[in-house]
Scaffold this motif. Sequence first.
Motif, short mmCIF file in Angstrom:
data_model
loop_
_atom_site.label_atom_id
_atom_site.label_comp_id
_atom_site.label_asym_id
_atom_site.label_seq_id
_atom_site.Cartn_x
_atom_site.Cartn_y
_atom_site.Cartn_z
N LEU A 148 -9.31 3.89 -3.30
CA LEU A 148 -8.93 2.60 -2.75
C LEU A 148 -7.62 2.11 -3.38
CD1 LEU A 148 -12.44 0.92 -2.62
CD2 LEU A 148 -10.98 1.40 -0.64
N GLY A 149 -7.48 2.33 -4.69
CA GLY A 149 -6.24 1.96 -5.36
C GLY A 149 -5.05 2.76 -4.84
N MET A 150 -5.28 4.03 -4.50
CA MET A 150 -4.22 4.87 -3.95
C MET A 150 -3.79 4.36 -2.57
SD MET A 150 -5.92 8.49 -5.12
CE MET A 150 -4.69 9.61 -4.45
N ILE A 151 -4.77 4.00 -1.73
CA ILE A 151 -4.46 3.48 -0.39
C ILE A 151 -3.70 2.16 -0.50
CG2 ILE A 151 -5.45 2.58 1.75
CD1 ILE A 151 -7.75 4.59 1.41
N ALA A 152 -4.10 1.32 -1.47
CA ALA A 152 -3.50 -0.01 -1.62
C ALA A 152 -2.06 0.06 -2.13
CB ALA A 152 -4.34 -0.86 -2.57
N ARG A 153 -1.62 1.22 -2.59
CA ARG A 153 -0.21 1.34 -3.01
C ARG A 153 0.74 1.06 -1.85
NH1 ARG A 153 -0.56 7.10 -6.22
NH2 ARG A 153 -2.13 6.48 -7.77
N ASP A 154 0.28 1.35 -0.64
CA ASP A 154 1.06 1.03 0.55
C ASP A 154 0.82 -0.44 0.88
OD1 ASP A 154 2.07 0.65 3.14
OD2 ASP A 154 1.69 2.75 3.69
N GLU A 155 1.83 -1.27 0.67
CA GLU A 155 1.67 -2.72 0.81
C GLU A 155 1.25 -3.11 2.22
OE1 GLU A 155 4.19 -6.73 -0.48
OE2 GLU A 155 5.01 -4.72 -0.80
N SER A 156 1.60 -2.28 3.21
CA SER A 156 1.24 -2.60 4.59
C SER A 156 -0.26 -2.46 4.86
CB SER A 156 2.02 -1.70 5.56
OG SER A 156 1.65 -0.34 5.40
N CYS A 157 -1.00 -1.90 3.89
CA CYS A 157 -2.45 -1.70 4.06
C CYS A 157 -3.26 -2.89 3.56
CB CYS A 157 -2.91 -0.44 3.32
SG CYS A 157 -2.15 1.09 3.92
N ALA A 158 -2.59 -3.90 3.02
CA ALA A 158 -3.30 -4.99 2.34
C ALA A 158 -4.30 -5.70 3.24
CB ALA A 158 -2.30 -5.99 1.78
N GLU A 159 -4.00 -5.79 4.52
CA GLU A 159 -4.86 -6.54 5.44
C GLU A 159 -6.30 -6.03 5.45
OE1 GLU A 159 -4.99 -7.96 10.14
OE2 GLU A 159 -3.29 -6.83 9.35
N VAL A 160 -6.47 -4.70 5.35
CA VAL A 160 -7.83 -4.15 5.43
C VAL A 160 -8.64 -4.48 4.18
CG1 VAL A 160 -7.03 -2.27 6.90
CG2 VAL A 160 -7.24 -1.88 4.45
N PHE A 161 -7.97 -4.89 3.09
CA PHE A 161 -8.67 -5.21 1.84
C PHE A 161 -9.06 -6.68 1.75
CE2 PHE A 161 -6.44 -1.31 0.73
CZ PHE A 161 -7.39 -0.63 -0.02
N ARG A 162 -8.51 -7.53 2.60
CA ARG A 162 -8.75 -8.97 2.48
C ARG A 162 -10.23 -9.35 2.53
NH1 ARG A 162 -3.64 -10.56 6.39
NH2 ARG A 162 -2.01 -9.94 4.90
N PRO A 163 -11.06 -8.71 3.37
CA PRO A 163 -12.49 -9.07 3.36
C PRO A 163 -13.24 -8.58 2.12
CG PRO A 163 -11.84 -7.98 5.43
CD PRO A 163 -10.75 -7.74 4.46
N HIS A 164 -12.58 -7.77 1.28
CA HIS A 164 -13.29 -7.11 0.18
C HIS A 164 -12.81 -7.55 -1.21
CE1 HIS A 164 -15.05 -4.44 3.17
NE2 HIS A 164 -13.84 -4.20 3.63
N VAL A 165 -12.04 -8.62 -1.28
CA VAL A 165 -11.49 -9.05 -2.57
C VAL A 165 -12.61 -9.39 -3.56
CG1 VAL A 165 -10.13 -10.82 -3.75
CG2 VAL A 165 -9.29 -9.80 -1.64
N ALA A 166 -13.67 -10.05 -3.08
CA ALA A 166 -14.80 -10.38 -3.96
C ALA A 166 -15.44 -9.11 -4.52
CB ALA A 166 -15.83 -11.21 -3.21
N ALA A 167 -15.53 -8.06 -3.70
CA ALA A 167 -16.09 -6.79 -4.18
C ALA A 167 -15.18 -6.16 -5.22
CB ALA A 167 -16.28 -5.83 -2.99
N VAL A 168 -13.88 -6.33 -5.07
CA VAL A 168 -12.93 -5.79 -6.06
C VAL A 168 -13.13 -6.49 -7.40
CG1 VAL A 168 -10.48 -5.55 -6.66
CG2 VAL A 168 -11.25 -5.13 -4.31
#
Length: 275
Positions: A148-168
Amino acid sequence: RDRGIDVDFMPDLGKDKEKLRELIGQYDGLAIRSATKVTPKILDAADTKPFGFMRFDPGPGWGGHCIPIDPFYLTWKAREIDLPTRFIELAGEVNRAMPLHTVDTVAALADCDANRKKLAEAGYAEVLFRAMATVRDKQLRRLCTRVLGMIARDESCAEVFRPHVAAVVELMAHDDPETQLHAATLGAALTRDEACRRDLNRSVTRVAGMLKRWTESPDGEFHRVALHLGSNLVVDPEAKTEMMRGTAPTLKAFMSQSRSKDPEVQLALAAFLSK
């Protein structure tokens, strides 16, 4: 035919997914076997039928209980008469290893910059979070968090992580240090996105305590990620206020790194102080 129903039996058709898709429209109903190569296009075609269709999209892992659970009732019963069922047990070991194997394959793909956005758009971030929630395995959790950290290196992918910030945040607070480190790296990447950073700062008091603990750790990797995450969070006023609150223990912990000989730590500390 006696009941007014015409049935065609084509056992090899399922191996040719394009031919199968062409023929679906010619029939009112369709029964397929497990070896059929099911694709989204075939499911879409089957979904045109007026009744009797329930859609199940394929994904990594297995579904239901017939494969991973039911055979072990037989194994349990066989033990009562000292009968070995090694084949069933071996199959179970392979099944249990498949989630880790699948995520390992995704990790290899995510190691390439060009693949990260494709993985995010294909829903793999959601799959990885779901895998950690359903499969209780330390190695799988560590690997999922790292990918997940590797995918998040691409800043354009941030939108898919927004529902999961609490899980992070929960992963950052995990009692396993390796999970914490990967989750902190993921969190630092997500702070580049304003929405994710805002959601992280809703837990800023809790996160500040983690930053202090990581900065006081003997592990230099924790120092780097803590300062990087902290310097990104203090862009927002509420995080800056929290860092300065009371005796400011997190700020003191950060300042203790001014003696570090690690250039990355020094740069991260300078970035933090400048903000």
